[in-house]
Design a protein around this motif. Structure first.
Motif, PDB file in Angstrom:
ATOM      1  N   LEU A 113      14.016 -93.886  45.080  1.00 18.60           N
ATOM      2  CA  LEU A 113      13.938 -95.020  46.001  1.00 18.60           C
ATOM      3  C   LEU A 113      12.828 -94.863  47.025  1.00 18.60           C
ATOM      4  O   LEU A 113      12.839 -95.537  48.057  1.00 18.60           O
ATOM      5  CB  LEU A 113      15.276 -95.199  46.720  1.00 18.60           C
ATOM      6  N   SER A 114      11.871 -94.005  46.796  1.00 24.01           N
ATOM      7  CA  SER A 114      10.864 -93.704  47.812  1.00 24.01           C
ATOM      8  C   SER A 114       9.911 -94.863  48.062  1.00 24.01           C
ATOM      9  O   SER A 114       9.341 -94.980  49.144  1.00 24.01           O
ATOM     10  CB  SER A 114      10.061 -92.467  47.390  1.00 24.01           C
ATOM     11  N   GLN A 115       9.717 -95.740  47.077  1.00 20.39           N
ATOM     12  CA  GLN A 115       8.737 -96.813  47.213  1.00 20.39           C
ATOM     13  C   GLN A 115       9.365 -98.151  47.601  1.00 20.39           C
ATOM     14  O   GLN A 115       8.724 -99.183  47.494  1.00 20.39           O
ATOM     15  CB  GLN A 115       7.967 -96.975  45.893  1.00 20.39           C
ATOM     16  N   MET A 116      10.598 -98.145  48.054  1.00 16.15           N
ATOM     17  CA  MET A 116      11.282 -99.390  48.391  1.00 16.15           C
ATOM     18  C   MET A 116      10.951 -99.825  49.815  1.00 16.15           C
ATOM     19  O   MET A 116      10.658 -99.009  50.685  1.00 16.15           O
ATOM     20  CB  MET A 116      12.795 -99.232  48.240  1.00 16.15           C
ATOM     21  N   ASP A 117      11.018-101.133  50.028  1.00 16.12           N
ATOM     22  CA  ASP A 117      10.816-101.721  51.356  1.00 16.12           C
ATOM     23  C   ASP A 117      12.174-101.741  52.065  1.00 16.12           C
ATOM     24  O   ASP A 117      12.949-102.687  51.958  1.00 16.12           O
ATOM     25  CB  ASP A 117      10.248-103.133  51.211  1.00 16.12           C
ATOM     26  N   MET A 118      12.463-100.680  52.797  1.00 17.24           N
ATOM     27  CA  MET A 118      13.766-100.561  53.458  1.00 17.24           C
ATOM     28  C   MET A 118      13.941-101.591  54.566  1.00 17.24           C
ATOM     29  O   MET A 118      15.060-102.012  54.861  1.00 17.24           O
ATOM     30  CB  MET A 118      13.922 -99.143  54.014  1.00 17.24           C
ATOM     31  N   ASP A 119      12.844-102.005  55.200  1.00 12.21           N
ATOM     32  CA  ASP A 119      12.957-103.023  56.244  1.00 12.21           C
ATOM     33  C   ASP A 119      13.458-104.347  55.673  1.00 12.21           C
ATOM     34  O   ASP A 119      14.249-105.050  56.304  1.00 12.21           O
ATOM     35  CB  ASP A 119      11.597-103.223  56.919  1.00 12.21           C
ATOM     36  N   LYS A 120      13.010-104.681  54.465  1.00  9.51           N
ATOM     37  CA  LYS A 120      13.451-105.917  53.826  1.00  9.51           C
ATOM     38  C   LYS A 120      14.939-105.853  53.494  1.00  9.51           C
ATOM     39  O   LYS A 120      15.677-106.833  53.677  1.00  9.51           O
ATOM     40  CB  LYS A 120      12.637-106.173  52.561  1.00  9.51           C
ATOM     41  N   VAL A 121      15.389-104.707  53.024  1.00 12.63           N
ATOM     42  CA  VAL A 121      16.816-104.540  52.727  1.00 12.63           C
ATOM     43  C   VAL A 121      17.639-104.679  54.001  1.00 12.63           C
ATOM     44  O   VAL A 121      18.708-105.309  54.003  1.00 12.63           O
ATOM     45  CB  VAL A 121      17.064-103.182  52.058  1.00 12.63           C
ATOM     46  N   SER A 122      17.143-104.129  55.094  1.00 12.78           N
ATOM     47  CA  SER A 122      17.862-104.230  56.364  1.00 12.78           C
ATOM     48  C   SER A 122      17.951-105.679  56.838  1.00 12.78           C
ATOM     49  O   SER A 122      18.996-106.122  57.337  1.00 12.78           O
ATOM     50  CB  SER A 122      17.166-103.375  57.427  1.00 12.78           C
ATOM     51  N   ARG A 123      16.858-106.428  56.673  1.00 10.78           N
ATOM     52  CA  ARG A 123      16.873-107.837  57.093  1.00 10.78           C
ATOM     53  C   ARG A 123      17.845-108.650  56.244  1.00 10.78           C
ATOM     54  O   ARG A 123      18.583-109.508  56.771  1.00 10.78           O
ATOM     55  CB  ARG A 123      15.463-108.422  56.987  1.00 10.78           C
ATOM     56  N   VAL A 124      17.861-108.397  54.942  1.00  6.70           N
ATOM     57  CA  VAL A 124      18.795-109.112  54.072  1.00  6.70           C
ATOM     58  C   VAL A 124      20.235-108.808  54.469  1.00  6.70           C
ATOM     59  O   VAL A 124      21.085-109.711  54.550  1.00  6.70           O
ATOM     60  CB  VAL A 124      18.544-108.735  52.598  1.00  6.70           C
ATOM     61  N   TYR A 125      20.518-107.550  54.731  1.00  3.27           N
ATOM     62  CA  TYR A 125      21.870-107.162  55.127  1.00  3.27           C
ATOM     63  C   TYR A 125      22.279-107.824  56.440  1.00  3.27           C
ATOM     64  O   TYR A 125      23.408-108.320  56.579  1.00  3.27           O
ATOM     65  CB  TYR A 125      21.953-105.646  55.228  1.00  3.27           C
ATOM     66  N   ALA A 126      21.367-107.849  57.402  1.00  3.74           N
ATOM     67  CA  ALA A 126      21.670-108.482  58.695  1.00  3.74           C
ATOM     68  C   ALA A 126      21.906-109.980  58.524  1.00  3.74           C
ATOM     69  O   ALA A 126      22.836-110.549  59.133  1.00  3.74           O
ATOM     70  CB  ALA A 126      20.534-108.221  59.678  1.00  3.74           C
ATOM     71  N   ASP A 127      21.098-110.649  57.697  1.00  2.00           N
ATOM     72  CA  ASP A 127      21.273-112.090  57.479  1.00  2.00           C
ATOM     73  C   ASP A 127      22.581-112.374  56.736  1.00  2.00           C
ATOM     74  O   ASP A 127      23.267-113.374  57.028  1.00  2.00           O
ATOM     75  CB  ASP A 127      20.090-112.646  56.689  1.00  2.00           C
ATOM     76  N   LEU A 128      22.930-111.528  55.773  1.00  2.00           N
ATOM     77  CA  LEU A 128      24.201-111.715  55.067  1.00  2.00           C
ATOM     78  C   LEU A 128      25.386-111.570  56.022  1.00  2.00           C
ATOM     79  O   LEU A 128      26.348-112.348  55.960  1.00  2.00           O
ATOM     80  CB  LEU A 128      24.317-110.705  53.923  1.00  2.00           C
ATOM     81  N   LYS A 139      25.350-112.136  59.228  1.00  2.00           N
ATOM     82  CA  LYS A 139      25.343-113.279  60.141  1.00  2.00           C
ATOM     83  C   LYS A 139      25.940-114.510  59.480  1.00  2.00           C
ATOM     84  O   LYS A 139      26.804-115.194  60.053  1.00  2.00           O
ATOM     85  CB  LYS A 139      23.909-113.554  60.594  1.00  2.00           C
ATOM     86  N   GLU A 140      25.493-114.819  58.258  1.00  2.82           N
ATOM     87  CA  GLU A 140      26.006-116.006  57.563  1.00  2.82           C
ATOM     88  C   GLU A 140      27.467-115.838  57.188  1.00  2.82           C
ATOM     89  O   GLU A 140      28.215-116.819  57.142  1.00  2.82           O
ATOM     90  CB  GLU A 140      25.171-116.273  56.313  1.00  2.82           C
ATOM     91  N   SER A 141      27.903-114.619  56.924  1.00  4.40           N
ATOM     92  CA  SER A 141      29.305-114.393  56.599  1.00  4.40           C
ATOM     93  C   SER A 141      30.203-114.718  57.784  1.00  4.40           C
ATOM     94  O   SER A 141      31.264-115.342  57.633  1.00  4.40           O
ATOM     95  CB  SER A 141      29.505-112.939  56.164  1.00  4.40           C
ATOM     96  N   ASN A 142      29.788-114.320  58.973  1.00  3.60           N
ATOM     97  CA  ASN A 142      30.573-114.636  60.169  1.00  3.60           C
ATOM     98  C   ASN A 142      30.507-116.121  60.511  1.00  3.60           C
ATOM     99  O   ASN A 142      31.479-116.704  61.000  1.00  3.60           O
ATOM    100  CB  ASN A 142      30.078-113.807  61.355  1.00  3.60           C
ATOM    101  N   THR A 143      29.352-116.757  60.251  1.00  2.77           N
ATOM    102  CA  THR A 143      29.198-118.168  60.586  1.00  2.77           C
ATOM    103  C   THR A 143      30.035-119.051  59.681  1.00  2.77           C
ATOM    104  O   THR A 143      30.706-119.990  60.140  1.00  2.77           O
ATOM    105  CB  THR A 143      27.719-118.575  60.494  1.00  2.77           C
ATOM    106  N   THR A 144      30.013-118.792  58.380  1.00  2.00           N
ATOM    107  CA  THR A 144      30.716-119.640  57.418  1.00  2.00           C
ATOM    108  C   THR A 144      32.176-119.257  57.245  1.00  2.00           C
ATOM    109  O   THR A 144      32.943-120.005  56.632  1.00  2.00           O
ATOM    110  CB  THR A 144      30.019-119.568  56.048  1.00  2.00           C
ATOM    111  N   GLY A 145      32.572-118.088  57.732  1.00  2.00           N
ATOM    112  CA  GLY A 145      33.960-117.670  57.592  1.00  2.00           C
ATOM    113  C   GLY A 145      34.313-117.191  56.199  1.00  2.00           C
ATOM    114  O   GLY A 145      35.498-117.206  55.828  1.00  2.00           O
ATOM    115  N   SER A 146      33.342-116.762  55.415  1.00  3.30           N
ATOM    116  CA  SER A 146      33.605-116.263  54.068  1.00  3.30           C
ATOM    117  C   SER A 146      34.029-114.798  54.131  1.00  3.30           C
ATOM    118  O   SER A 146      34.257-114.246  55.215  1.00  3.30           O
ATOM    119  CB  SER A 146      32.361-116.420  53.207  1.00  3.30           C
ATOM    120  N   PHE A 147      34.156-114.162  52.963  1.00  6.46           N
ATOM    121  CA  PHE A 147      34.589-112.768  52.951  1.00  6.46           C
ATOM    122  C   PHE A 147      33.551-111.900  53.664  1.00  6.46           C
ATOM    123  O   PHE A 147      32.353-112.153  53.605  1.00  6.46           O
ATOM    124  CB  PHE A 147      34.811-112.277  51.515  1.00  6.46           C
ATOM    125  N   PRO A 148      33.998-110.868  54.375  1.00  8.17           N
ATOM    126  CA  PRO A 148      33.077-110.091  55.216  1.00  8.17           C
ATOM    127  C   PRO A 148      32.081-109.286  54.381  1.00  8.17           C
ATOM    128  O   PRO A 148      32.386-108.801  53.298  1.00  8.17           O
ATOM    129  CB  PRO A 148      34.016-109.173  56.006  1.00  8.17           C
TER     130      PRO A 148
END
Length: 273
Positions: free
Chosen positions: A170-185, A187-196
């Protein structure tokens, strides 16, 4: 699934082990395996106005332990229905034990066999049997090549080799992008009330990216593998929501699911020395 089964499966899916305490034996057994589960919706029909958790009556801890959630709906489509019917009929005809023999017998009757008159009946029967078996094998291979582009034996060996011999890094992965996706997921999970969304889903993105790299027999996880893993995770999250919030979530995550302009531009513009 009753409450006792739900409780007992938690440890296996979380810790990958099973604890046993019975008849004076107290031990822990390893339970490392992949789990594919299927659940029918309540009432036999999926209700798109409710989310997946409400449709299948499974708790959030169990749903959060799966890497990918797929909602398979039986939609009426003449083209797909006809294609599915053709596949099922061809599969039955190909697997029928007498289908190949009948065709082989018909070909034997049409082509005939050049058998010398001095051969006895036993030799003739043996030759007919071997010729029939050979033609049946040819017909079977022909049908398999029409339906399955990759031979089944080769596919089994390929999957076994990829899962046991290939360990992508996993040395060549964009970890910042993974972190942003996780943060957005989250956020949307809390907003829509779906499974955490939990850290398990972050690990799921990494596992899926590694799986895509294994399919290519690659030693490293590329940016394309990461993008595909993110798209699969987002599609799984959006697909499990009720129809009233699906479009909103699709627009929110469009920046991750659409192909980037830079990648598209790099594929179309030739490189210069």
């Amino acid at each position: 699934m009753n409450d006792q089964d739900r409780t007992s499966i938690h440890e296996a899916m979380e810790q990958q082990s099973i604890s046993i305490s019975k008849a004076g034996i107290v031990t822990t057994l390893q339970a490392r395996c992949s789990i594919i589960a299927a659940a029918n919706p309540i009432g036999g029909r999926y209700n798109s106005t409710m989310n997946l958790q409400q449709n299948v009556n499974l708790t959030e801890p169990i749903l959060s332990r799966f890497d990918i959630l797929c909602v398979v709906r039986d939609l009426v489509n003449p083209e797909s229905d006809e294609r599915l019917a053709s596949f099922v009929i061809d599969s039955h005809m190909r697997s029928h034990p007498l289908g190949d023999e009948d065709k082989a017998d018909g070909e034997d009757g049409e082509n005939g066999m050049d058998v010398d008159s001095d051969q006895n009946e036993d030799e003739q029967e043996e030759q007919i049997r071997s010729n029939r078996q050979r033609k049946a094998e040819q017909l079977k291979r022909q049908k398999e090549s029409e339906i399955s582009p990759i031979p089944q034996d080769f596919l089994i060996k390929y999957i076994h080799y990829a899962s046991t011999r290939v360990q992508p890094k996993l040395s060549q992965m964009d970890m910042d992008k993974v972190s942003r996706v996780y943060a957005d997921l989250r956020k949307e999970s809390n907003t829509t009330g779906s499974f955490p969304i939990t850290v398990r889903h972050l690990e799921s993105i990494l596992r899926i990216a590694e799986s895509f790299a294994k399919m290519r027999l690659s030693e490293y996880v590329s940016s394309a593998d990461l993008d595909r893993a993110i798209k699969v995770t987002i599609d799984s999250f959006v697909g499990a929501q009720k129809v009233s919030v699906k479009k909103q979530l699709q627009r929110s995550f469009m920046k991750y699911t659409l192909p980037s302009r830079r990648a598209h531009h790099s594929r179309n513009v030739p490189a210069h020395a």
